[in-house]
Motif scaffolding. Structure first.
Motif, short mmCIF file in Angstrom:
data_model
loop_
_atom_site.label_atom_id
_atom_site.label_comp_id
_atom_site.label_asym_id
_atom_site.label_seq_id
_atom_site.Cartn_x
_atom_site.Cartn_y
_atom_site.Cartn_z
N SER A 100 24.32 -12.05 92.23
CA SER A 100 25.35 -12.84 92.91
C SER A 100 25.07 -13.07 94.40
O SER A 100 25.74 -12.48 95.24
CB SER A 100 26.74 -12.23 92.68
OG SER A 100 26.69 -10.84 92.79
N ASP A 101 24.06 -13.85 94.67
CA ASP A 101 23.81 -14.39 96.02
C ASP A 101 23.65 -13.36 97.14
O ASP A 101 23.95 -13.66 98.30
CB ASP A 101 24.96 -15.34 96.42
CG ASP A 101 24.97 -16.59 95.55
OD1 ASP A 101 23.94 -16.88 94.90
OD2 ASP A 101 26.01 -17.27 95.51
N GLN A 102 23.16 -12.15 96.81
CA GLN A 102 22.99 -11.17 97.89
C GLN A 102 21.96 -11.64 98.92
O GLN A 102 22.10 -11.39 100.11
CB GLN A 102 22.57 -9.81 97.35
CG GLN A 102 23.68 -9.05 96.67
CD GLN A 102 23.35 -8.75 95.23
OE1 GLN A 102 22.99 -9.65 94.47
NE2 GLN A 102 23.47 -7.51 94.84
N TYR A 144 14.80 -19.02 93.97
CA TYR A 144 14.19 -18.02 93.09
C TYR A 144 14.46 -16.61 93.63
O TYR A 144 14.89 -15.71 92.91
CB TYR A 144 12.67 -18.27 92.95
CG TYR A 144 11.91 -17.01 92.60
CD1 TYR A 144 11.89 -16.53 91.28
CD2 TYR A 144 11.25 -16.27 93.59
CE1 TYR A 144 11.24 -15.34 90.97
CE2 TYR A 144 10.61 -15.09 93.28
CZ TYR A 144 10.60 -14.63 91.97
OH TYR A 144 9.97 -13.46 91.67
N TYR A 145 14.21 -16.41 94.94
CA TYR A 145 14.46 -15.08 95.54
C TYR A 145 15.93 -14.69 95.37
O TYR A 145 16.25 -13.53 95.11
CB TYR A 145 14.10 -15.08 97.03
CG TYR A 145 12.61 -15.12 97.29
CD1 TYR A 145 11.75 -14.24 96.65
CD2 TYR A 145 12.06 -16.05 98.19
CE1 TYR A 145 10.38 -14.28 96.89
CE2 TYR A 145 10.70 -16.09 98.42
CZ TYR A 145 9.87 -15.20 97.76
OH TYR A 145 8.51 -15.23 97.98
N ASN A 146 16.80 -15.67 95.52
CA ASN A 146 18.23 -15.40 95.44
C ASN A 146 18.67 -15.04 94.01
O ASN A 146 19.35 -14.06 93.78
CB ASN A 146 19.00 -16.64 95.92
CG ASN A 146 20.48 -16.37 96.00
OD1 ASN A 146 20.91 -15.41 96.63
ND2 ASN A 146 21.28 -17.21 95.35
N MET A 164 20.67 -6.59 100.59
CA MET A 164 20.37 -6.98 99.21
C MET A 164 20.52 -5.82 98.23
O MET A 164 20.44 -6.00 97.01
CB MET A 164 18.94 -7.54 99.10
CG MET A 164 18.76 -8.90 99.76
SD MET A 164 17.04 -9.40 99.78
CE MET A 164 16.73 -9.73 98.05
N GLY A 165 20.72 -4.63 98.77
CA GLY A 165 20.82 -3.45 97.89
C GLY A 165 19.49 -3.08 97.28
O GLY A 165 19.44 -2.45 96.22
N THR A 221 23.87 -10.30 87.04
CA THR A 221 22.91 -9.25 86.68
C THR A 221 23.31 -7.87 87.22
O THR A 221 23.36 -6.89 86.47
CB THR A 221 21.52 -9.64 87.21
OG1 THR A 221 21.20 -10.89 86.64
CG2 THR A 221 20.47 -8.62 86.83
N GLU A 222 23.62 -7.80 88.52
CA GLU A 222 23.89 -6.45 89.07
C GLU A 222 25.22 -5.90 88.54
O GLU A 222 25.38 -4.69 88.39
CB GLU A 222 23.85 -6.45 90.61
CG GLU A 222 25.09 -6.92 91.35
CD GLU A 222 25.19 -8.43 91.42
OE1 GLU A 222 24.40 -9.13 90.75
OE2 GLU A 222 26.06 -8.95 92.16
#
Ligand code: SAM
Length: 406
Positions: free
Chosen positions: A4-6, A37-39, A68-69, A157-158
């Protein structure tokens, strides 16, 4: 679903109309597609991409990782060394993220088991610590499937990983010392969960269960196995008696499919040691089971093997995700007590217990084919064809010995 857009939040990038994504991309010399892609994968860039992104976003790599955790060893060491200082921050955060749960009620009972309807996390909270011998869990795979329970199967995902971590933590708490936990999932999800579980339980095996579950995808390997993670609580399992398997033979001529060369006489008549790759578990596609549509039913053979390997009669088996109730059926047939839970309609599980005798026959059929190198039928067919069997090899060995002596 993606993360989610971290990544974008860390860099103050906004998407959509009026957003600054295109401008940021231009400034750092990357395409918007690459940044997306990174996001989407919450991947920390490396190399030149990282240098350019840090410069444009005016942020350090450390701060980017924190936001970004994505913790690396320096961050983890700093947390460990400053645990007392950080504690109040973490404490206040956990208190604020408790979410409401669906309450559990008893749906039905059998001679050996109890099925509850509701959220398994809620049920887990009510189970005593160190009380369960074996847990098998087959959660939804977050593939945007429509379950009869209409649960949300397309979490970020997270969020999906955090949800799994929550119930796995509770499963670890209720497991007896020496008890076993088996987790069935796609390799992608089980891989993401291993380092978390490692902090509570002891890893035994990653079992690859060979079942094809989608069509071949271009530029990818053909997905052909599910992951079955096997952990225990503590350093030694209370119970470990894996079945031994029959030798693979041709169904027409009954010859062995692999060449065992000169080792025939060394083979255990009780069968072959089971490995961590299981190729004999059938997918459940039979028309007979159509009435259990949407329940993602697993094979009784899989649960028979797991329950046999890691529990004894009278032990308690727990499965937090009922579906069509395969675990409960296997447990009941094998004389184990069981506790189950299903958030959606549970009538398919109850109906299934009405037909327990059919299921018993299926299970007995499976068990006839194991724990002998050549089960009864194969041995007879091989004898008819003058092919070696454990008995003929042993007889020959004895006569060799006799020859040597005389
Ligand atoms: C993959 S299926 C399990 C199939 C089962 N192993 C079988 O062989 O029939 C997952 C099940 O978990 C249920 N479920 C999802 N979230 C749940 C929750 N929080 N608590 C209890 N059950 C849940 C779904 O409704 C679904 O029936």
């Amino acid at each position: 679903m993606g993360y989610s857009d971290q990544f974008f939040k860390a860099l103050d990038i906004t998407k959509g109309k009026g957003g600054n994504l295109a401008k940021f991309a231009k400034q750092c010399g990357l395409t918007a597609k690459k940044l997306k892609y990174y996001n989407e994968h919450n991947v920390v860039p490396t190399g030149l991409d990282l240098e350019n992104i840090l410069k444009t976003g005016n942020i350090s790599e450390l701060l980017l990782r924190l936001k970004m955790g994505r913790l690396d060893k320096d961050i983890i060491e700093a947390i460990q060394q400053n645990a007392d200082t950080i504690l109040p921050l973490v404490d206040s955060h956990t208190a604020s993220v408790e979410s409401p749960m669906v309450e559990c009620s008893l749906e039905f009972e059998t001679e050996l088991g109890k099925l509850y309807k509701g959220d398994c996390y809620e049920l887990l909270k009510s189970i005593e610590s160190d009380s369960i011998d074996l847990i098998f869990a087959d959660p939804p795979f977050n593939l945007d499937k429509l379950y009869p329970s209409e649960i949300n199967d397309s979490l970020r995902t997270e969020k999906y990983i955090h949800w799994c971590q929550e119930w796995i933590k509770e499963c670890s708490r209720v497991l007896k010392p020496g008890g076993s936990l088996f987790l069935w999932n796609l390799p992608k999800w089980n891989a993401a969960l291993t380092s978390y579980i490692e902090g509570m339980l002891t890893f035994r095996h990653w079992i690859g269960v060979d079942i094809k579950y989608s069509l071949p995808i271009q530029n990818r390997l053909y997905p052909s196995h599910y992951s079955l993670l096997y952990y225990i609580k503590g350093d030694k399992p209370n119970t470990f008696h894996p079945d031994r398997l029959a030798m693979d033979v041709c169904s027409k001529c009954f010859r062995e499919l692999k060449d065992y060369g000169g080792y025939k006489d060394k083979m255990n008549p009780a069968g072959i040691n089971i490995s961590d790759i299981w190729t004999d578990i059938p997918p459940v596609r039979h028309a007979k089971y159509k009435r259990r549509k949407g329940s993602n039913e697993l094979s009784l053979k899989l649960l028979d093997r797991i329950i046999e390997m890691a529990s004894n009669e009278g032990d308690i088996v727990f499965d937090p995700f009922g579906g069509s109730g395969t675990t409960y059926m296997a447990a009941e047939l094998k004389g184990r007590k069981w506790i189950g839970c299903e958030i959606g309609p549970a009538d398919i599980i109850q109906d299934r217990f009405e037909l327990i005798d059919e299921e018993r026959e299926i299970l007995e059929g499976y068990r006839k084919g194991i724990n002998a190198l050549f089960p009864e039928k194969t041995r007879k067919e091989r004898e008819k064809r003058d092919l070696w069997t454990c008995e003929t090899v042993r007889k020959k060995k004895q006569s060799d010995l006799f020859d040597e002596k005389s």
